[in-house]
Design a protein around this motif. Structure first.
Motif, short mmCIF file in Angstrom:
data_model
loop_
_atom_site.label_atom_id
_atom_site.label_comp_id
_atom_site.label_asym_id
_atom_site.label_seq_id
_atom_site.Cartn_x
_atom_site.Cartn_y
_atom_site.Cartn_z
N GLU B 77 0.82 -1.22 0.00
CA GLU B 77 0.00 0.00 0.00
C GLU B 77 0.85 1.27 0.00
O GLU B 77 0.44 2.30 -0.52
N LEU B 80 3.20 0.85 -3.87
CA LEU B 80 2.59 0.82 -5.20
C LEU B 80 2.09 2.17 -5.74
O LEU B 80 2.18 2.41 -6.95
N PRO B 81 1.56 3.07 -4.88
CA PRO B 81 1.14 4.36 -5.45
C PRO B 81 2.29 5.12 -6.11
O PRO B 81 2.05 5.97 -6.96
N LEU B 105 -9.11 2.84 -14.05
CA LEU B 105 -7.91 2.39 -13.36
C LEU B 105 -7.42 3.43 -12.36
O LEU B 105 -6.89 3.11 -11.31
N ASP B 106 -7.63 4.71 -12.68
CA ASP B 106 -7.21 5.75 -11.74
C ASP B 106 -8.09 5.74 -10.50
O ASP B 106 -7.61 5.96 -9.39
N SER B 107 -9.38 5.48 -10.68
CA SER B 107 -10.25 5.51 -9.50
C SER B 107 -10.03 4.27 -8.63
O SER B 107 -10.48 4.23 -7.49
N ALA B 108 -9.33 3.28 -9.16
CA ALA B 108 -9.00 2.12 -8.32
C ALA B 108 -7.98 2.49 -7.26
O ALA B 108 -7.90 1.85 -6.22
N SER B 109 -7.18 3.53 -7.53
CA SER B 109 -6.15 3.90 -6.58
C SER B 109 -6.69 4.82 -5.51
O SER B 109 -7.27 5.86 -5.82
N LYS B 110 -6.50 4.43 -4.27
CA LYS B 110 -6.97 5.26 -3.16
C LYS B 110 -6.23 6.59 -3.11
O LYS B 110 -6.70 7.56 -2.57
N ASN B 111 -5.03 6.59 -3.68
CA ASN B 111 -4.19 7.78 -3.56
C ASN B 111 -4.38 8.77 -4.69
O ASN B 111 -3.76 9.82 -4.70
N ALA B 112 -5.20 8.43 -5.66
CA ALA B 112 -5.38 9.33 -6.79
C ALA B 112 -6.45 10.36 -6.45
O ALA B 112 -7.55 10.01 -6.03
N ASP B 113 -6.10 11.61 -6.61
CA ASP B 113 -7.03 12.68 -6.28
C ASP B 113 -8.08 12.83 -7.38
O ASP B 113 -7.75 13.14 -8.53
N PRO B 114 -9.36 12.60 -7.05
CA PRO B 114 -10.40 12.69 -8.08
C PRO B 114 -10.50 14.09 -8.70
O PRO B 114 -10.92 14.23 -9.84
#
Ligand SMILES: Nc1ncnc2c1ncn2[C@@H]1O[C@H](COP(=O)(O)OP(=O)(O)OP(=O)(O)O)[C@@H](O)[C@H]1O
Ligand SMILES: [Mg+2]
Lengths: 277, 317
Positions: B77, B80-81, B105-114
């Motif tokens: 966790e 990987l980001p 795929l971007d929304s799969a990442s918790k760290n990606a800012d929407p």
């Protein structure tokens, strides 16, 4: 970072978006909607009226009150068609992503294995809700077009208002949704075992058939109440006056047990699985 | 090499067995921070399997992995980001457009800012030259377009490490050159890049470091300069005068190999690294030998690669 994202809601929205934008999902919901339509048309065009009690439960009432179309359709859809569509969705959850190769990209994104599994479960449940709601809504629409709509006479002879009847429809849809949770969990577990989605789908549907057959063999009565299909038709208890919630409770408990067991199996399998596709 | 600190990727005795087969055999991979690291090896030598373990997709049978200072797969966790990856080719939802795929795929990442998602997606698509095909369904993409989209996915966020498994597979010459430029520019921004490829000339142009795998083992690893320093140097003379040349070269203490091509003789002789050809050339000219070509050459990475991994065309296991 927004709080909705920290909870991982982005992925849930994305899952719902991908699931319900898919042509296959919409086609299955469309096919579900056709059940009440065909049923209502068949009753509408058949000249001879059924004797009370002939055919599936409530079929004889359909022509007297359009609100019965949804209930009767649920009975028709329960043994095969609904489990079939749910088997497709649940069996596809993990195996479909694995087969496509997108599973590895979701995981290195990183989605997190538990989070992905829970998201997939939520997506499958959303499909079940959409399916049962489609049955009821399509039933109500076609029923009110073809047949008179008015106060509904229940099996017991009691009469309930139209508003009350709509409430009961919602209850029946919820009951059916709960009924399918065990199947969803089983399907998801099978889906973690393979990278061939069609295999997982078929196995899930076959299991729902096997369970229903076992439920009909009297010699196996001891295990009947543990079969996940056992209470599926129990929703008719919601059409009594007063409503009998007992089977709702037993059903919910049984489905919960299946969700816990097969959820744990799916988790233990998926958490340690090598993603080689 | 005991400290993992200076390495973006560090493994110790990393091993993976599939049934009875050892696909990766006790490898100690060390990818220095900031390097462009070429990961080479014949088909089936274990590159992709290694990459899968690095990224936590597959569990190691044995050994340890540190990815950007985090133990894998335990601290996936955290690690990987910061890693963008292309593993065993791109994979997408064929019924969604390129852009919607990246959104997924971007929304799969918790760290990606929407909030910055659309902007980041557009930028990544522009970097790989897919802006014009962004709204096309992926099942209508060509092989190279999918490959480009796969690279765009790896570039959705600022990364400290990029793992690119055969990134130029299926790309046209322009695409290949763009990927090469992209890797150079990302590298100059400080991103460490681990790239596996079969195109050795690519690797030679691009990489600062290399590791070569063969049948699950690392058979060579180090800076490109180090590896090239071990390459054999050759003297190559092309001439119509076979006998005189042979004599002159033998007199100079060489044991040349001889072959005939298009009516000319080609002599090749192994010489020391840093060999100065002037004296030999003078002797040949003095002996009135006609010379079509005279060169001191170093064996290519390809020759070195074949040396290390064997001539055989058949996969080893
Ligand atoms: N899922 C699997 N099950 C069993 N063996 C596997 C599996 N995946 C890979 N292998 C084996 O592991 C070995 C290494 O495969 P790997 O894909 O890592 O090679 P590679 O170096 O990436 O090759 P290529 O250059 O062809 O991409 C091969 O012998 C392969 O057969
Ligand atoms: Mg490979």
């Amino acid at each position: 970072m927004s709080s909705s994202n920290r909870l991982g809601m982005s992925l849930v929205w994305s899952e719902l978006w991908v699931l319900f934008r898919r042509w296959r999902t919409l086609a299955m919901l469309g096919a579900i909607a056709l059940i009440p339509v065909f049923l209502a048309l068949a009753v509408y065009w058949s000249s001879d009226t059924l004797a009370p009690g002939e055919g599936p439960p409530f079929l004889d009432r359909v022509s007297q009150n359009g609100l019965f179309v949804g209930y009767t359709s649920t009975i028709l859809a329960l043994p095969l068609f609904l489990p079939l569509t749910i088997g497709v969705v649940a069996g596809d959850t993990i195996a479909g992503e694995a087969n496509q190769g997108t599973l590895r990209y979701l995981l290195i994104s990183p989605a997190g294995r538990i989070r992905l599994l829970i998201t997939k479960f939520i997506g499958a449940i959303a499909f079940v809700i959409a399916g049962t709601a489609t049955l009821m809504i399509a039933g109500a629409i076609i029923g009110s077009i073809l047949f008179p709509v008015g106060p509904v006479t229940l099996i017991s002879g009691d009469v309930i208002s139209v508003a009350e009847s709509v409430w009961r429809m919602a209850l029946v849809a919820s009951y059916t949704t709960v009924s399918m949770l065990g199947l969803v969990a089983i399907g998801m577990f099978i889906s973690t075992l393979t990278v061939v989605p069609v295999g997982a789908m078929a196995a899930t549907v076959v299991l729902s058939g096997v369970s229903q057959i076992l439920d009909n063999i009297p010699q196996l009565e001891l295990i009947h109440e543990f079969l996940f299909t056992h209470y599926w038709l129990g929703f008719v208890d919601l059409l009594r006056q007063p409503i009998d919630y007992a089977s709702f409770g037993s059903n919910a408990l049984l489905q919960l047990a299946y969700v816990v067991i097969f959820g744990a199996l799916a988790y233990s399998r998926f958490a340690s699985k090598d993603i080689l596709s | 090499m005991t400290s993992a600190e200076n390495y973006a990727v560090w493994t110790s005795e990393l091993t993976k067995q599939f049934g009875g087969q050892t696909a990766v055999n006790k490898i100690n991979l060390a990818v220095p921070k900031g390097s462009v690291f070429g990961f080479l090896g014949p088909n089936g030598s274990g590159k992709t399997t290694t990459i899968r373990m690095l990224l936590g997709l597959a569990d190691a049978t044995d050994g340890e992995i540190e990815l950007l200072g985090n133990k894998m797969p335990k601290q996936a966790e955290q690690a990987l980001p910061r890693v963008g990856a292309l593993v065993e080719g791109p994979a997408f939802y064929p019924y969604l457009s390129g852009k919607v795929n990246l959104r997924r795929l971007d929304s799969a990442s918790k760290n990606a800012d929407p909030k910055t998602r659309e902007q980041r997606i557009d930028r990544a698509l522009a970097k790989v030259g897919l802006t014009n095909a962004a709204n096309k369904k992926v099942h209508k993409y060509s092989l190279g377009m999918k490959q480009r989209l796969g690279i765009a996915n790896a570039l959705l966020q600022e990364r400290d490490l990029l793992v690119l498994d055969e990134p130029t597979n299926g790309l046209d010459p322009q695409g290949t050159r763009e990927v090469r430029n992209l890797i150079r520019s990302l590298s100059s921004d400080g991103t460490t890049i681990l790239v596996s490829s079969h195109l050795l000339s690519e690797i030679e142009q691009l990489c600062s470091h290399v590791a070569v795998m063969s049948a699950g083992k690392i058979v060579a690893q180090g800076s490109l300069a180090e590896l090239q320093a071990q390459n054999q140097t050759y003297l190559k003379v092309v001439t119509p005068d076979a006998e005189k040349t042979l004599k002159a070269l033998t007199d100079a203490g060489m044991k040349p190999k001889q072959e005939t091509k298009h009516g000319l003789e080609i002599f090749t002789s192994e010489v020391e690294h840093g060999f100065d050809g002037d004296e030999v050339l003078r002797k040949l000219l003095k002996a009135k030998i006609k010379i079509k070509s005279f060169a001191v050459e170093q064996a290519s990475l390809e020759d070195r690669f074949v040396d290390l991994t064997g001539e055989g065309f058949d996969v080893v296991q």
